[in-house]
Design a protein around this motif. Structure first.
Motif, PDB file in Angstrom:
ATOM      1  N   GLU A 114       0.828  -1.197   0.000  1.00 26.99           N
ATOM      2  CA  GLU A 114       0.000   0.000   0.000  1.00 26.99           C
ATOM      3  C   GLU A 114       0.874   1.263   0.000  1.00 26.99           C
ATOM      4  O   GLU A 114       0.575   2.235  -0.690  1.00 26.99           O
ATOM      5  CB  GLU A 114      -0.934  -0.005   1.213  1.00 26.99           C
ATOM      6  CG  GLU A 114      -2.020  -1.071   1.167  1.00 26.99           C
ATOM      7  CD  GLU A 114      -2.921  -0.917  -0.048  1.00 26.99           C
ATOM      8  OE1 GLU A 114      -3.245   0.248  -0.409  1.00 26.99           O
ATOM      9  OE2 GLU A 114      -3.276  -1.945  -0.651  1.00 26.99           O
ATOM     10  N   PHE A 147       2.459   1.585  -3.491  1.00 29.58           N
ATOM     11  CA  PHE A 147       1.513   2.133  -4.456  1.00 29.58           C
ATOM     12  C   PHE A 147       1.343   3.642  -4.240  1.00 29.58           C
ATOM     13  O   PHE A 147       1.280   4.424  -5.193  1.00 29.58           O
ATOM     14  CB  PHE A 147       0.157   1.432  -4.334  1.00 29.58           C
ATOM     15  CG  PHE A 147       0.117   0.059  -4.948  1.00 29.58           C
ATOM     16  CD1 PHE A 147       0.974  -0.273  -5.977  1.00 29.58           C
ATOM     17  CD2 PHE A 147      -0.791  -0.892  -4.511  1.00 29.58           C
ATOM     18  CE1 PHE A 147       0.951  -1.537  -6.557  1.00 29.58           C
ATOM     19  CE2 PHE A 147      -0.835  -2.154  -5.080  1.00 29.58           C
ATOM     20  CZ  PHE A 147       0.036  -2.482  -6.104  1.00 29.58           C
ATOM     21  N   ASN A 161      -3.311  -5.912 -11.351  1.00 31.69           N
ATOM     22  CA  ASN A 161      -4.105  -5.001 -12.178  1.00 31.69           C
ATOM     23  C   ASN A 161      -4.026  -3.566 -11.646  1.00 31.69           C
ATOM     24  O   ASN A 161      -3.970  -2.605 -12.422  1.00 31.69           O
ATOM     25  CB  ASN A 161      -5.562  -5.469 -12.217  1.00 31.69           C
ATOM     26  CG  ASN A 161      -5.718  -6.760 -13.010  1.00 31.69           C
ATOM     27  OD1 ASN A 161      -4.882  -7.091 -13.848  1.00 31.69           O
ATOM     28  ND2 ASN A 161      -6.786  -7.503 -12.735  1.00 31.69           N
ATOM     29  N   ARG A 162      -4.028  -3.458 -10.330  1.00 33.19           N
ATOM     30  CA  ARG A 162      -3.924  -2.119  -9.732  1.00 33.19           C
ATOM     31  C   ARG A 162      -2.569  -1.490 -10.072  1.00 33.19           C
ATOM     32  O   ARG A 162      -2.484  -0.295 -10.383  1.00 33.19           O
ATOM     33  CB  ARG A 162      -4.108  -2.235  -8.229  1.00 33.19           C
ATOM     34  CG  ARG A 162      -4.131  -0.898  -7.509  1.00 33.19           C
ATOM     35  CD  ARG A 162      -4.351  -1.113  -6.038  1.00 33.19           C
ATOM     36  NE  ARG A 162      -4.143   0.117  -5.275  1.00 33.19           N
ATOM     37  CZ  ARG A 162      -4.064   0.168  -3.968  1.00 33.19           C
ATOM     38  NH1 ARG A 162      -4.173  -0.963  -3.247  1.00 33.19           N
ATOM     39  NH2 ARG A 162      -3.886   1.315  -3.349  1.00 33.19           N
ATOM     40  N   TYR A 163      -1.528  -2.306 -10.031  1.00 34.45           N
ATOM     41  CA  TYR A 163      -0.187  -1.815 -10.371  1.00 34.45           C
ATOM     42  C   TYR A 163      -0.129  -1.362 -11.820  1.00 34.45           C
ATOM     43  O   TYR A 163       0.413  -0.303 -12.148  1.00 34.45           O
ATOM     44  CB  TYR A 163       0.836  -2.912 -10.105  1.00 34.45           C
ATOM     45  CG  TYR A 163       2.209  -2.629 -10.673  1.00 34.45           C
ATOM     46  CD1 TYR A 163       2.992  -1.587 -10.186  1.00 34.45           C
ATOM     47  CD2 TYR A 163       2.729  -3.405 -11.718  1.00 34.45           C
ATOM     48  CE1 TYR A 163       4.248  -1.317 -10.707  1.00 34.45           C
ATOM     49  CE2 TYR A 163       3.983  -3.152 -12.239  1.00 34.45           C
ATOM     50  CZ  TYR A 163       4.734  -2.106 -11.734  1.00 34.45           C
ATOM     51  OH  TYR A 163       5.965  -1.842 -12.255  1.00 34.45           O
ATOM     52  N   SER A 213      -2.537  -0.286 -13.728  1.00 32.70           N
ATOM     53  CA  SER A 213      -3.279   0.965 -13.936  1.00 32.70           C
ATOM     54  C   SER A 213      -2.493   2.175 -13.425  1.00 32.70           C
ATOM     55  O   SER A 213      -2.578   3.271 -13.984  1.00 32.70           O
ATOM     56  CB  SER A 213      -4.634   0.889 -13.229  1.00 32.70           C
ATOM     57  OG  SER A 213      -4.460   0.832 -11.823  1.00 32.70           O
TER      58      SER A 213
END
Length: 415
Positions: free
Chosen positions: A315, A318, A349-351, A353
């Motif tokens: 977290e 990110f 997927n978050r990475y 984006s």
């Protein structure tokens, strides 16, 4: 009438003398003919040469100034400019020969001699003749003790040879004659030189002397980060962990943008003092004080990852990525955490984006003076040798750039 003539006679003589002086200043006898000194400056070749010089077209500038010199081959100004241009073009021996010929002129004033010697010293320095350059610059300071250009070049020669005491003495001379507006900058450079003297004392096994130099550096300029780091190192070596921690924590108040340089030291010192939670608190304080501090977030994430909390660490990685999507170190930290979490698809997927259209680079530090690039923060530029000129070049994320453009765009007039 006679009294009036008697009064007018001295005035007339004075005017005649002034006129003769002006004529002598403007004209000079050369090879049996009178040369008008102003013709050189009014010459189109001279003006064109200066224009080419300003536009950095060295070859064309040399060509035009050489033609202008045909009007008066003894003109000191043009000869000096030509010699300097030869040096910039890499024709050092030609520049040296020209400046040496000028130095042999019998009727140079002390200031003219000092300036020719300064140019000759720069020729020698460019050609690698350091001893001769040192002698030339030293002679300039004898003729003109306040010549800052000669003093600066002497200081740089000492610095390049790591003669820190001599460099410090020269910088002190520059500080003494500098106007008040320039003294803060001079004191900052003195502080960096004091730091180098402290490191020299450490290598010689004199920690007490090193402490004095580091403390003097911080008195001159509390923002001298390497002095704070080194002073803390000495305290730690002497078993004074509390003093070391206090010194490193002080950086977050005097130079918060450089706080990250003390992260590793503080993390180990806190652990040695059985105060593991203090490091997390320290990083959180930095984040609260500066929401853009991506390094504090990344370091806190690395600290949590080392304790086995990869998900919580991710977290922070990110969050760090949002503020600096171009730092390769953040991406590497994220991939390590994703590996420990078996590449959870939602996290991957978050990475992806977050990294859309990111650019990676390995040399983000750039010198503000000469634009030299480095993979790490340097206190003295190896190219221009200036102190504390490196900043971290950041590429703004696309969204931030669009917001900036929108904010700067002029409002349309109401219909």
């Amino acid at each position: 009438m006679t009294d009036t003539l008697l009064l007018l006679a001295p005035i007339a003589a004075l005017l005649i003398g002034l006129a003769a002086g002006k004529a002598w200043e403007r004209y000079k006898l050369q090879d049996g003919r009178w040369i008008d000194r102003r013709k050189i400056r009014e010459s189109p070749h001279y003006i064109l040469g200066l224009n080419f010089l300003v536009s950095n077209q060295i070859d064309l500038a040399i060509e035009e100034l050489t033609r202008a010199m045909g009007l008066d081959s003894t003109a000191l100004e043009i000869n000096l400019i030509l010699g300097n241009l030869y040096r910039e073009r890499g024709q050092v021996s030609k520049a040296i020969q020209l400046h040496q010929r000028l130095l042999q002129r019998p009727k140079l004033t002390e200031m003219e001699q000092a300036y020719v010697l300064l140019c000759l010293g720069l020729d020698y320095k460019r050609g690698g003749f350091i001893d001769r350059a040192f002698e030339a610059f030293s002679e300039v300071t004898r003729l003109d003790p306040g010549n800052q250009y000669a003093l600066l070049n002497l200081e740089k020669i000492h610095e390049e040879q790591q003669q820190w005491q001599e460099a410090h003495a020269i910088r002190q001379r520059i500080t003494n004659i500098a106007p008040d507006v320039e003294k803060p900058r001079d004191q900052a450079i003195l502080a960096f030189l004091e730091n180098e003297l402290g490191l020299q004392a450490m290598r010689q096994g004199s920690p007490e002397q090193a402490v004095r130099h580091f403390e003097t550096a911080l008195e001159l300029d509390p923002r001298t980060v390497p002095a704070s780091l080194n002073l803390g190192d000495v305290h730690l070596q002497q078993g004074q962990t509390t003093e070391a921690i206090a010194r490193w924590e002080q950086i977050s108040r005097t130079a918060p943008e450089r706080s990250y340089l003390a992260f590793d030291r503080l993390e180990k010192a806190y652990a040695g003092a059985s105060s593991h939670g203090r490091f997390i608190e320290f990083c959180r304080r930095l984040i609260d004080a500066n929401p853009q501090d991506w390094r504090a977030r990344m370091t806190l994430g690395q600290h949590l990852a080392a304790q086995g909390d990869a998900r919580h660490a991710l977290e922070f990685f990110f969050d760090s990525l949002v503020h600096n999507p171009h730092a390769l170190a953040v991406h590497l930290a994220i991939w390590r955490s994703l590996m420990k979490l078996d590449f959870d698809q939602a996290l991957v997927n978050r990475y992806l984006s977050l990294t859309h259209e990111s650019v990676f680079y390995l040399d983000p530090h750039i010198c503000m003076r000469c634009h030299y690039r480095s993979t790490e923060l340097l206190w003295q530029c190896p190219q221009c040798h200036e102190w504390n000129t490196f900043v971290e070049e950041r590429i703004a994320p696309a969204e931030d750039a669009e917001e900036t453009e929108d904010a700067e765009a002029p409002e349309e007039a109401p219909a």
